[in-house]
Scaffold this motif. Structure first.
Motif, PDB file in Angstrom:
ATOM      1  N   PHE A 140       0.814  -1.218   0.000  1.00  0.00           N
ATOM      2  CA  PHE A 140       0.000   0.000   0.000  1.00  0.00           C
ATOM      3  C   PHE A 140       0.852   1.274   0.000  1.00  0.00           C
ATOM      4  O   PHE A 140       0.516   2.260  -0.680  1.00  0.00           O
ATOM      5  CB  PHE A 140      -0.948  -0.009   1.206  1.00  0.00           C
ATOM      6  N   ILE A 141       1.971   1.280   0.749  1.00  0.00           N
ATOM      7  CA  ILE A 141       2.766   2.513   0.833  1.00  0.00           C
ATOM      8  C   ILE A 141       3.495   2.841  -0.479  1.00  0.00           C
ATOM      9  O   ILE A 141       4.134   3.870  -0.579  1.00  0.00           O
ATOM     10  CB  ILE A 141       3.772   2.505   2.026  1.00  0.00           C
ATOM     11  N   HIS A 142       3.352   1.966  -1.481  1.00  0.00           N
ATOM     12  CA  HIS A 142       3.889   2.295  -2.802  1.00  0.00           C
ATOM     13  C   HIS A 142       2.843   2.966  -3.697  1.00  0.00           C
ATOM     14  O   HIS A 142       3.062   3.111  -4.901  1.00  0.00           O
ATOM     15  CB  HIS A 142       4.465   1.046  -3.486  1.00  0.00           C
ATOM     16  N   THR A 143       1.703   3.332  -3.109  1.00  0.00           N
ATOM     17  CA  THR A 143       0.687   4.052  -3.884  1.00  0.00           C
ATOM     18  C   THR A 143       1.286   5.374  -4.377  1.00  0.00           C
ATOM     19  O   THR A 143       1.834   6.135  -3.585  1.00  0.00           O
ATOM     20  CB  THR A 143      -0.543   4.351  -2.986  1.00  0.00           C
ATOM     21  N   GLY A 144       1.182   5.598  -5.681  1.00  0.00           N
ATOM     22  CA  GLY A 144       1.818   6.778  -6.262  1.00  0.00           C
ATOM     23  C   GLY A 144       0.951   8.026  -6.203  1.00  0.00           C
ATOM     24  O   GLY A 144      -0.215   7.978  -5.790  1.00  0.00           O
ATOM     25  N   GLU A 145       1.529   9.156  -6.662  1.00  0.00           N
ATOM     26  CA  GLU A 145       0.845  10.455  -6.628  1.00  0.00           C
ATOM     27  C   GLU A 145      -0.387  10.469  -7.519  1.00  0.00           C
ATOM     28  O   GLU A 145      -1.304  11.261  -7.296  1.00  0.00           O
ATOM     29  CB  GLU A 145       1.799  11.573  -7.049  1.00  0.00           C
ATOM     30  N   ASN A 146      -0.413   9.611  -8.563  1.00  0.00           N
ATOM     31  CA  ASN A 146      -1.572   9.576  -9.465  1.00  0.00           C
ATOM     32  C   ASN A 146      -2.846   9.190  -8.736  1.00  0.00           C
ATOM     33  O   ASN A 146      -3.927   9.677  -9.050  1.00  0.00           O
ATOM     34  CB  ASN A 146      -1.352   8.550 -10.584  1.00  0.00           C
TER      35      ASN A 146
END
Ligand SMILES: [Zn+2]
Ligand SMILES: [Zn+2]
Length: 338
Positions: A196-202
């Motif tokens: 989950f903590i790799h969710t990007g700015e998009n």
């Protein structure tokens, strides 16, 4: 015997988990140290891996179509082999170290808190060494190579990194008495949060998650961890609880006036598979080959990335110190000119 019981027995035998069920219910994992017990415990591996890989292939295929077929096969092969070694290593470490644990924990909420704090410490140790020992950086750098952040970065790993991480984390947790079912449960939460903590700015522009930013490692913190800006390098090594980053002084919040630059400092092509996957290993082999004397060769392998036998070090620590010095002197110049 009713139909449900038959179905249950069939499922247990297909999954090969009867040995594990017996160990979970009796709480005795000593048979893992014997060859028979160890090979029996690997029974669930293949069906388990198959189910995961088939599920993942279906998801990836539906997202990416047939264009990335070769990469997909390489990826499946890598993760299959990597996970196979990982699970075998975890199983082996449990059998090897369980008898040395000074305390025994159980699957209860209070031991869960203890287990999670121990797990985060073990994760910190693995992750810190992955950044500070060049040999381990060779395994970890694939994960830091991407120059943008999105959920696919979760899967960007050198296939031996998982086994390396799991040996360190499992050994520390088992030696500190974390009960194996508890450990697997924590691993599940950690893996889910870690993705989950790799969710990007998009998807999530501000990754701070409001007040939670103070208590847990958020996507914002992990973006900082993936940055190559001198101020951000080698920070936020924890995964969910930021406790050990606070203790060791490596916690760094995202600054609004310092936009994140993703990637690693070595000149490389983040779109070239070979460079991403083997670039650091090639660079290390070259440095070891060129280094004079056995001592310097070993130093290249075990010192921090950027260490040089010439004394012209470019480690993250030195780059950060030089950056801070240059900031100070430029602010002095600014003040004098005012
Ligand atoms: Zn890292
Ligand atoms: Zn990451």
């Amino acid at each position: 015997m009713n139909a449900f019981q038959t179905l249950y027995n069939e499922l247990i035998s297909f999954l090969g988990i009867s040995g594990w069920l017996q160990m979970f219910t009796s709480g005795d994992y000593s048979s893992l140290t014997t060859l028979d017990g160890f090979t029996n415990s690997l029974g669930p591996l293949i069906p388990f891996l198959l189910i995961i890989e088939i599920g993942r292939t279906l998801i990836l295929k539906s997202f990416k179509g047939g264009v990335y077929k070769v990469n997909l096969y390489i990826y499946i092969f890598n993760s299959f082999i990597g996970r196979f070694i990982s699970i075998a290593a975890v199983t082996f470490c449990i059998g090897l170290f369980e008898k040395y644990a000074p305390i025994k924990t159980t699957f209860t909420w209070y031991w869960m808190i203890y287990g999670y704090i121990v797990w985060e410490l073990a994760h910190f140790v693995y992750h810190y060494l992955a950044h500070k020992v060049r040999l381990f950086w060779c395994l970890h750098s694939t994960h830091h190579a991407p120059n943008s952040m999105n959920l696919s970065v979760t899967y960007a790993h050198f296939f031996l990194e998982g086994p390396y991480a799991d040996v360190i984390r499992t050994s520390i947790c088992i030696l500190l008495g974390v009960n194996p079912p508890l450990l697997f449960f924590i691993m599940f939460i950690d893996g889910t949060w870690g993705a989950f903590i790799h969710t990007g700015e998009n998807i999530l522009k501000d990754g701070r998650l409001g007040f939670m930013n103070r208590f847990v490692l958020t996507p914002s913190h992990h973006r900082v961890h993936h940055a190559k800006n001198p101020l951000y390098m080698d920070t936020n090594f924890c995964n969910l609880l930021n406790i050990w980053d606070r203790v060791f002084g490596t916690l760094r919040h995202e600054k609004d006036d310092l936009p994140i630059e993703y990637g690693i400092t070595r000149q490389m092509n983040p779109h070239n598979f070979w460079d991403v996957y083997f670039g650091e290993i090639t660079a290390l082999v070259k440095d070891v080959y060129k280094a004079p004397g056995i001592k310097n060769k070993l130093m290249y392998i075990f010192m921090a990335p950027g260490w040089s036998h010439t004394g012209d070090h470019k480690t993250a620590k030195i780059v950060k110190e030089e950056f801070l010095k240059s900031q100070q002197s430029s602010s002095v110049v600014m003040q004098e000119s005012q």
